[in-house]
Design a protein around this motif. Structure first.
Motif, PDB file in Angstrom:
ATOM      1  N   ARG A 148      54.653  73.974  31.393  1.00  0.00           N
ATOM      2  CA  ARG A 148      53.380  73.469  30.850  1.00  0.00           C
ATOM      3  C   ARG A 148      53.238  73.817  29.381  1.00  0.00           C
ATOM      4  O   ARG A 148      52.774  73.006  28.575  1.00  0.00           O
ATOM      5  CB  ARG A 148      52.206  74.056  31.633  1.00  0.00           C
ATOM      6  CG  ARG A 148      52.032  73.458  32.998  1.00  0.00           C
ATOM      7  CD  ARG A 148      50.815  74.021  33.666  1.00  0.00           C
ATOM      8  NE  ARG A 148      50.684  73.521  35.021  1.00  0.00           N
ATOM      9  CZ  ARG A 148      49.787  73.930  35.861  1.00  0.00           C
ATOM     10  NH1 ARG A 148      48.914  74.863  35.507  1.00  0.00           N
ATOM     11  NH2 ARG A 148      49.742  73.436  37.081  1.00  0.00           N
ATOM     12  N   LEU A 149      53.626  75.044  29.041  1.00  0.00           N
ATOM     13  CA  LEU A 149      53.549  75.478  27.649  1.00  0.00           C
ATOM     14  C   LEU A 149      54.460  74.607  26.773  1.00  0.00           C
ATOM     15  O   LEU A 149      54.040  74.121  25.721  1.00  0.00           O
ATOM     16  CB  LEU A 149      53.945  76.951  27.521  1.00  0.00           C
ATOM     17  CG  LEU A 149      53.928  77.547  26.130  1.00  0.00           C
ATOM     18  CD1 LEU A 149      52.511  77.520  25.558  1.00  0.00           C
ATOM     19  CD2 LEU A 149      54.456  78.969  26.150  1.00  0.00           C
ATOM     20  N   ALA A 150      55.684  74.395  27.231  1.00  0.00           N
ATOM     21  CA  ALA A 150      56.618  73.564  26.467  1.00  0.00           C
ATOM     22  C   ALA A 150      56.101  72.132  26.368  1.00  0.00           C
ATOM     23  O   ALA A 150      56.185  71.506  25.303  1.00  0.00           O
ATOM     24  CB  ALA A 150      57.996  73.593  27.125  1.00  0.00           C
ATOM     25  N   GLY A 210      52.976  71.175  26.476  1.00  0.00           N
ATOM     26  CA  GLY A 210      51.845  71.195  25.546  1.00  0.00           C
ATOM     27  C   GLY A 210      52.300  71.261  24.104  1.00  0.00           C
ATOM     28  O   GLY A 210      51.763  70.571  23.225  1.00  0.00           O
ATOM     29  N   MET A 211      53.311  72.104  23.849  1.00  0.00           N
ATOM     30  CA  MET A 211      53.835  72.214  22.491  1.00  0.00           C
ATOM     31  C   MET A 211      54.481  70.896  22.062  1.00  0.00           C
ATOM     32  O   MET A 211      54.306  70.457  20.923  1.00  0.00           O
ATOM     33  CB  MET A 211      54.846  73.365  22.401  1.00  0.00           C
ATOM     34  CG  MET A 211      54.188  74.732  22.524  1.00  0.00           C
ATOM     35  SD  MET A 211      55.378  76.089  22.634  1.00  0.00           S
ATOM     36  CE  MET A 211      56.193  75.951  21.066  1.00  0.00           C
ATOM     37  N   ALA A 212      55.227  70.261  22.975  1.00  0.00           N
ATOM     38  CA  ALA A 212      55.860  68.978  22.650  1.00  0.00           C
ATOM     39  C   ALA A 212      54.797  67.928  22.357  1.00  0.00           C
ATOM     40  O   ALA A 212      54.940  67.131  21.424  1.00  0.00           O
ATOM     41  CB  ALA A 212      56.758  68.526  23.808  1.00  0.00           C
ATOM     42  N   HIS A 213      53.720  67.949  23.143  1.00  0.00           N
ATOM     43  CA  HIS A 213      52.632  66.993  22.915  1.00  0.00           C
ATOM     44  C   HIS A 213      51.995  67.223  21.542  1.00  0.00           C
ATOM     45  O   HIS A 213      51.777  66.272  20.781  1.00  0.00           O
ATOM     46  CB  HIS A 213      51.585  67.137  24.029  1.00  0.00           C
ATOM     47  CG  HIS A 213      50.441  66.201  23.911  1.00  0.00           C
ATOM     48  ND1 HIS A 213      50.544  64.852  24.212  1.00  0.00           N
ATOM     49  CD2 HIS A 213      49.150  66.395  23.511  1.00  0.00           C
ATOM     50  CE1 HIS A 213      49.386  64.270  24.000  1.00  0.00           C
ATOM     51  NE2 HIS A 213      48.515  65.184  23.582  1.00  0.00           N
ATOM     52  N   ASP A 214      51.712  68.494  21.219  1.00  0.00           N
ATOM     53  CA  ASP A 214      51.125  68.817  19.916  1.00  0.00           C
ATOM     54  C   ASP A 214      52.076  68.441  18.776  1.00  0.00           C
ATOM     55  O   ASP A 214      51.654  67.894  17.754  1.00  0.00           O
ATOM     56  CB  ASP A 214      50.785  70.308  19.829  1.00  0.00           C
ATOM     57  CG  ASP A 214      49.617  70.686  20.720  1.00  0.00           C
ATOM     58  OD1 ASP A 214      48.913  69.773  21.206  1.00  0.00           O
ATOM     59  OD2 ASP A 214      49.423  71.898  20.962  1.00  0.00           O
ATOM     60  N   PHE A 215      53.366  68.721  18.954  1.00  0.00           N
ATOM     61  CA  PHE A 215      54.349  68.377  17.937  1.00  0.00           C
ATOM     62  C   PHE A 215      54.430  66.860  17.763  1.00  0.00           C
ATOM     63  O   PHE A 215      54.515  66.353  16.643  1.00  0.00           O
ATOM     64  CB  PHE A 215      55.714  68.960  18.306  1.00  0.00           C
ATOM     65  CG  PHE A 215      56.752  68.796  17.245  1.00  0.00           C
ATOM     66  CD1 PHE A 215      56.647  69.479  16.035  1.00  0.00           C
ATOM     67  CD2 PHE A 215      57.830  67.955  17.439  1.00  0.00           C
ATOM     68  CE1 PHE A 215      57.592  69.331  15.047  1.00  0.00           C
ATOM     69  CE2 PHE A 215      58.783  67.795  16.445  1.00  0.00           C
ATOM     70  CZ  PHE A 215      58.672  68.490  15.247  1.00  0.00           C
ATOM     71  N   ASN A 216      54.371  66.150  18.878  1.00  0.00           N
ATOM     72  CA  ASN A 216      54.393  64.684  18.821  1.00  0.00           C
ATOM     73  C   ASN A 216      53.177  64.160  18.063  1.00  0.00           C
ATOM     74  O   ASN A 216      53.293  63.219  17.278  1.00  0.00           O
ATOM     75  CB  ASN A 216      54.443  64.109  20.240  1.00  0.00           C
ATOM     76  CG  ASN A 216      54.673  62.611  20.231  1.00  0.00           C
ATOM     77  OD1 ASN A 216      55.489  62.104  19.474  1.00  0.00           O
ATOM     78  ND2 ASN A 216      53.949  61.899  21.071  1.00  0.00           N
ATOM     79  N   ASN A 217      52.002  64.764  18.287  1.00  0.00           N
ATOM     80  CA  ASN A 217      50.801  64.353  17.549  1.00  0.00           C
ATOM     81  C   ASN A 217      50.988  64.568  16.045  1.00  0.00           C
ATOM     82  O   ASN A 217      50.586  63.722  15.237  1.00  0.00           O
ATOM     83  CB  ASN A 217      49.575  65.112  18.046  1.00  0.00           C
ATOM     84  CG  ASN A 217      49.120  64.664  19.426  1.00  0.00           C
ATOM     85  OD1 ASN A 217      49.515  63.602  19.901  1.00  0.00           O
ATOM     86  ND2 ASN A 217      48.315  65.480  20.074  1.00  0.00           N
TER      87      ASN A 217
END
Length: 192
Positions: free
Chosen positions: A153-155, A157-164
């Motif tokens: 989940r953490l990864a 979430g980080m991937a989602h934030d990085f994608n944004n």
């Protein structure tokens, strides 16, 4: 009434009582039962003990737990526990213990100890153990799976934030490129 008949009845009653006790001790395949003297030597080792610890009754009787399943430190704690029970009459447990099996692997059990009457001045102690090894293994696997889920989940979430962030960067880059006239260099149009 013939006294010989009374003796026979008493012997039969004693034999039946002994058989009932043995059946009770061996009847629970999931409860390892051992009897010890005050020095911690094994006097009884049921079939569940054989399965849990890997030693046959013949191999265990007359030996100490240090010879079988405990380290020297654990044996000292065990003997101290016997002394405590002898002094107070209060059972110990249930407590969780770690032990080693005959094959060298570790196991976990819930253990309870208490005193039982002996002949004359002899003192005997009973230890009843329930194997928790499988429960502990499943518990550890569940904890590991939960850790992996949290990391996933953490990864994610980080991937989602990085994608944004990348989406914003690409958007601004496209806006910037739209301001560059055809045929010119981008560096001519912007102050860097």
């Amino acid at each position: 009434i013939c006294p010989f008949t009374d003796v026979q009845r008493a012997e039969t009653s004693l034999r039946l009582s002994d058989e009932r006790m043995r059946a009770t001790i061996d009847g629970r395949p999931d409860v390892a039962v051992q009897w010890y003297d005050r020095d911690g030597r094994v006097h009884l080792w049921n079939r569940a003990s054989e399965r849990m610890f890997g030693f046959t009754s013949e191999e265990a009787i007359g030996r100490s737990l240090a010879d079988l399943i405990y380290t020297a430190e654990q044996q000292a704690e065990f003997l101290a526990g016997l002394e405590q029970i002898a002094a107070t009459g209060v059972p110990i447990g249930p407590v969780e213990l770690t032990f080693r099996r005959r094959d060298g692997t570790s196991g976990h059990c819930s253990s309870t100890m208490f005193e039982i009457p002996g002949e004359g001045d002899a003192r005997y102690f009973v230890c009843m153990d329930v194997d928790l090894s499988e429960h502990k293994r499943v518990e550890a696997e569940l904890r590991q799976a939960q850790k992996e889920e949290v990391l996933g989940r953490l990864a994610g979430g980080m991937a989602h934030d990085f994608n944004n962030l990348l989406t914003a960067i690409v958007g601004f880059a496209e806006l910037g490129l739209a301001r560059v006239p055809r045929g010119s260099e981008p560096s001519e149009c912007f102050d860097f």
